[in-house]
Enzyme design. Structure first.
Site, PDB file in Angstrom:
ATOM      1  N   SER A 232      -9.970  -0.925   7.285  1.00  0.00           N
ATOM      2  CA  SER A 232      -9.286  -0.714   5.998  1.00  0.00           C
ATOM      3  C   SER A 232      -8.552  -1.913   5.426  1.00  0.00           C
ATOM      4  O   SER A 232      -8.132  -1.881   4.260  1.00  0.00           O
ATOM      5  CB  SER A 232      -8.318   0.466   6.096  1.00  0.00           C
TER       6      SER A 232
ATOM      7  N   SER B 115      -9.480   1.361   3.206  1.00  0.00           N
ATOM      8  CA  SER B 115      -8.678   2.190   2.328  1.00  0.00           C
ATOM      9  C   SER B 115      -7.605   1.400   1.573  1.00  0.00           C
ATOM     10  O   SER B 115      -6.981   1.935   0.655  1.00  0.00           O
ATOM     11  CB  SER B 115      -8.000   3.305   3.130  1.00  0.00           C
TER      12      SER B 115
ATOM     13  N   LYS C 231       0.860  -1.183   0.000  1.00  0.00           N
ATOM     14  CA  LYS C 231       0.000   0.000   0.000  1.00  0.00           C
ATOM     15  C   LYS C 231       0.898   1.236   0.000  1.00  0.00           C
ATOM     16  O   LYS C 231       1.930   1.261   0.691  1.00  0.00           O
ATOM     17  CB  LYS C 231      -0.882  -0.051   1.257  1.00  0.00           C
TER      18      LYS C 231
END
Ligand SMILES: *[C@@H]1O[C@H](CO)[C@@H](O)[C@H](O)[C@H]1NC(C)=O
Ligand SMILES: *[C@@H]1O[C@H](CO)[C@@H](O)[C@H](O)[C@H]1NC(C)=O
Ligand SMILES: *[C@@H]1O[C@H](CO)[C@@H](O)[C@H](O)[C@H]1NC(C)=O
Ligand SMILES: *[C@@H]1O[C@H](CO)[C@@H](O)[C@H](O)[C@H]1NC(C)=O
Ligand SMILES: *[C@@H]1O[C@H](CO)[C@@H](O)[C@H](O)[C@H]1NC(C)=O
Ligand SMILES: *[C@@H]1O[C@H](CO)[C@@H](O)[C@H](O)[C@H]1NC(C)=O
Ligand SMILES: CC(=O)N[C@H]1CO[C@H](CO)[C@@H](O)[C@@H]1O
Length: 571
Positions: free
Chosen positions: A237, A213, A130
């Protein structure tokens, strides 16, 4: 936070009966490629070159050890797969950057495997991070949390988890897209959008929510754009994008994995974890990234030795264990009103019983009603911490071309660069502004922090576990349990549970993006107390091996990359 704000209303609107499932699997590309080969059966080709839509670490290690293909081949194939679907074709925008030096890294690890053997199960295996997880700028990649305010920044060091991955021999393939600043900009934004990465989409239906996310990690894992991925969770997330994208995610206990070098929201809730296609792969990654790090003192509280989580992978993990089902009443979100998810949960409970567990249903969290109303208190802690910690992050940079050095600067920067950082004409800074208005860690803050821990932990998850002598709780992943786990810092493992029926009416949410939609996946979560990852991995593994839900439905055809190892090896 993401969940309660955006996912619940859409879920509540869906009232469909459970679906029957598709049959799967026949890689047309592999079959086509057979024509040019001397081998005689599809099975032989598959055994030689595992289909990268699903390939596991064990399968890849077998091929690498035998020399059937190399890590260089593997990296080239994944890059080709990313190119097919990331900005072309379905334009899923799951990946922000590919490391410009990744082939050199792969070549060096191939050589090392030949001369000295492999360092670990992750040796020579590509992983996407990420984009809020720092990698040394000298390697050629940016670390931006999706924000142009961090483009070209020079981080002081690799993130703690990246140091561990490199030591284990993993190959950092690139960075995955995310909801900008881990969905800490504006509640009106859709998940998966960042200024730098654009809108990331789910691979199961057009214009559909990947959740966030850790959106890009979820989507990339779902269709095999990388062997492995990492995400981060503050509240939901890792869990939610794992659920929406039909994969396995582990949200570790806060303090099991280092947050050093991760663009922060809050040290009290942030945690880094694996997002993969199988429980075994997640266990290999967690074994590599867990452990103490003097640059994140929360990690010093963990037990002295990191377990080998692969030892938890036992089909009989439920034998003699007790699992609780925390029910929500019919006026409480979300699963009580979602017929599809409820039926899938009932089925899952039955399976867990058949696998040898005693299931206590229902169990009560004494703080349940407080949990449902804890949103503002949670947000107060996150907004207070974010202002302080994001400022510290910017100031730690050796260089930042945007000149941004604080949250206040960031707000000014976003307004000055609408062409880069506005979402469809929205300034989109409500959370940033609220965070900027906080005044530091005062007595109200510490009182709220301790109350939140109590609500989520002592009078929440722990109370339910202790009163019923439970080893874990189980619930649909898109449920209310992410919040007590978030505010208490407790672990969750999420894995595939089912799919919405084909005749589901697509429900437009933020940005007009659908959730749910026809045939889209959803997950099951097991939740436990601090450091209970070993048990949770065992439960998820036993359930996964019994059900194999993930392969009951593949992504939409145009989102499945066609390039396979066979197209690259020897070319
Ligand atoms: C659902 O749709 C997919 C294609 O979108 C199809 O392959 C499958 O057969 C359908 N399933 C059912 C139960 O109709
Ligand atoms: C990182 O950002 C710089 C711009 O500052 C850009 O030139 C470079 O290509 C980016 N790196 C990658 C791998 O995309
Ligand atoms: C999804 O989008 C593609 C490309 O625009 C289109 O060809 C396809 O028909 C769409 N599928 C559905 C189910 O709308
Ligand atoms: C971590 O260190 C900081 C000071 O550097 C201290 O304020 C904090 O209490 C420590 N936290 C833990 C969990 O040890
Ligand atoms: C269900 O939960 C809601 C929210 O906490 C509460 O207001 C309501 O009284 C509960 N209803 C029942 C029937 O228990
Ligand atoms: C602590 O700060 C918050 C804003 O960040 C404020 O609302 C609250 O009143 C303050 N508490 C005290 C005791 O000053
Ligand atoms: C690797 C890759 O495809 N990166 C793309 C991510 O999305 C941005 C914005 O659309 C593109 O500029 C990158 O090329």
């Amino acid at each position: 936070m993401r969940l309660s704000m955006l996912v619940f209303p859409a879920l509540l609107a869906t009232l469909h009966a459970i679906q029957s499932l598709d049959s799967v699997f026949a890689s047309s590309q592999l079959v086509n490629n057979l024509k040019g080969l001397s081998v005689s059966t599809n099975a032989e080709v598959n055994a030689k070159f595992p289909d990268l839509y699903e390939a596991s670490v064990l399968e890849l290690q077998e091929g690498l050890d035998k020399g059937t293909f190399s890590s260089v081949d593997l990296v080239k194939t994944y890059i080709a797969r990313i190119k097919e679907v990331n900005t072309q074709g379905p334009a899923l925008r799951a990946v922000i950057e590919i490391s410009p030096t990744v082939l050199d890294v792969a070549l060096a690890l191939d050589k090392e495997r030949k001369t000295g053997g492999k360092r670990s199960m992750l040796h020579g295996i590509p992983i996407l991070l990420k984009d809020n997880i720092a990698t040394l700028a000298s390697e050629g990649m940016n670390t931006t949390a999706g924000s142009y305010s961090l483009l070209g920044s020079v981080v002081p060091d690799d993130a703690g988890v990246v140091k561990r991955l490199r030591k284990a021999g993993a190959i950092i393939l690139g960075k995955s897209n995310l909801s900008e600043f881990a969905y800490f900009r504006d509640w009106s934004f859709p998940s998966g959008w960042s200024g730098r990465g654009g809108q990331c989409f789910n691979a199961y239906y057009n214009n559909t929510d990947p959740c966030g996310s850790s959106s890009g990690s979820g989507v990339a894992a779902s269709i095999g754009l990388s062997a492995l991925t990492l995400g981060t969770e503050t509240d939901g997330s890792i869990t939610c994008p794992s659920s929406n994208n039909n994969i396995v995610g582990i949200k570790p206990t806060v303090g099991l994995t280092s947050r050093a070098g991760v663009v922060p929201i809050s040290e009290h809730q942030d945690t880094v974890g694996p997002m993969t296609r199988s429980v075994a792969d997640a266990a290999f990654v967690l074994s590599a990234i867990a452990g103490k790090d003097t640059n994140d003192n929360y990690t010093l509280a963990q037990p002295s030795t990191v377990p080998d989580y692969s030892k938890a992978l036992r089909a009989d993990a439920f034998k003699g264990k007790h699992i609780g089902v925390p029910r929500v009443n019919s006026t409480n979100p979300p699963s009580a009103n979602d017929i599809v998810m409820n039926e899938a949960l009932e089925n899952a409970i039955q399976i867990v019983r058949e696998l040898g567990a005693t299931v206590i249903d229902p169990v009560e969290l004494p703080s349940a009603n407080e949990i449902l109303n804890v949103g503002n208190a949670e947000l107060f802690i996150l907004e207070t911490d974010f202002k302080i910690q994001l400022g510290e992050y910017y100031k730690s940079l050796a260089k930042n071309p945007s000149g941004v050095r604080s949250l206040a600067d960031l707000i000014v920067y976003n307004d000055a660069h609408p062409e880069l950082e506005e979402y469809q004409g929205h300034e989109g800074q409500s959370i940033l502004r609220e965070s900027q208005s906080t005044t530091g860690r005062n007595s109200t803050y510490f009182k709220t922090l301790s109350s939140n821990k109590d609500v989520g932990g002592k009078r929440g998850i722990d109370a339910a576990l202790t009163a019923n002598r439970l080893d874990a709780l189980m619930a649909p992943a898109l449920g209310w349990l992410t919040t007590p786990a978030a505010i208490a810092g407790y672990p969750i493992i999420t894995l595939p549970l089912g799919f919405y029926p084909n005749d589901t009416l697509p429900q437009p949410g933020a940005g007009g993006i659908y959730w749910p939609a026809p045939g889209v996946p959803f997950g099951l979560s097991f939740v436990g107390t601090t450091w209970s990852e070993f048990n949770l991995i065992g439960f998820a593994y036993a359930y996964e091996q019994k059900t194999k839900t993930r392969l009951q439905k593949k992504a939409k055809v145009d989102a499945i990359p066609k390039t396979q190892l066979i197209d690259v090896v020897g070319h």
